[in-house]
Motif scaffolding. Structure first.
Motif: not given
Length: 262
Positions: A127, A157, A185, A220-221, A225-227
């Motif tokens: 993350l 996140h 995502p 997943s992003s 940005d990774p979420i």
């Protein structure tokens, strides 16, 4: 006497060299394969014991073997049913809720636990969190038409989805990420493997410990940005994975790009 004389009639359990539980297992197998549609209930242990003149322990042993083979499935609190045909689990980004509705099934979600806490190192790294930074931890049990299909244990996140755990977590998480945070995502890395169910996962899914599961870990992003870092355990008796393959080779040192069904 010919060897054929020792073969028990197809619909009876008799004394002989073949154990009674094995005879009953084959009788039930033929019944399931030839007469019962997927998802049909089978008679209770008591009914089967009376019908075939055997003990309930014998019935339980015969049914247990067919459950292990994936021909029957136990549903906690409801009984034993012929296994439904495995659903094709194609790898793309779609919420579990949307996927089940697309199949004509009714999805429901049970929240097992939800908390904001420090994630393990692997999830923090996935993350992009600094050491000691908290994330939202969510464990959910996903059903389709009342049958438990998957256990999801995910980390989210906290900075990109503040207050996430205050939302209605029984609904589609992807829909709420979009509506509440404008986070959608759009890319994911996914790893798939098989393992036996541990005791807690088996309890949630109404299976025996050690039953086969398909496991998916996905990061997943959204807009780079990774979420989400989520691992999902799907019942192996209800799912099979289909992939389209080509001869393209990924970049050196880079894993192939997968989506996932959630």
């Amino acid at each position: 006497m010919s060897a054929a004389a020792h073969v028990p009639p197809p619909d009876r359990v008799v004394n002989g060299p073949t154990p009674k539980h094995a005879q009953l297992r084959e009788i039930l197998r033929r019944t399931v394969e030839r007469e019962l549609p997927p998802g049909a209930p089978i008679p209770s242990e008591r009914e089967l014991a009376q019908r075939y003149g055997v003990s309930r322990l014998t019935v339980r042993s015969a049914i247990g073997k067919l459950v292990e083979e994936g021909l029957l499935a136990r549903v906690r609190g409801k009984g034993t049913f012929t296994a439904a045909r495995r659903m094709e689990l194609q790898l793309y980004l779609m919420s579990f809720t949307d996927d089940m509705r697309r199949r004509g099934l009714t999805p429901t979600t049970e929240v097992v636990s939800a908390a904001t806490e420090v994630p393990p190192t692997a999830s923090a790294h996935a993350l992009g969190l600094t050491e000691g930074a908290p994330a939202h931890h969510l464990v959910r049990l996903r059903h389709a038409d009342g049958v438990p299909l998957a256990v999801e244990r995910g980390w989210y996140h906290a900075g990109r989805a503040p207050g996430l755990l205050e939302l209605d977590l029984t609904q589609s998480l992807y829909a709420q990420l979009a509506e509440t945070y404008d986070v959608r995502p759009d890319q994911a890395w996914q790893t798939v493997w098989a393992e036996g169910a541990d005791r807690e996962t088996a309890r949630l899914l109404g299976m025996r410990a050690g039953s086969p599961l398909l496991v998916f870990r996905r990061v997943s992003s959204a807009n780079g940005d990774p979420i989400e870092d989520i691992t999902s355990w799907y019942r192996g008796d209800h799912y099979q994975v289909t992939m389209q393959l080509d001869r393209n080779t990924p970049e050196p040192g880079q894993p192939p790009h997968y989506g996932g069904s959630r």
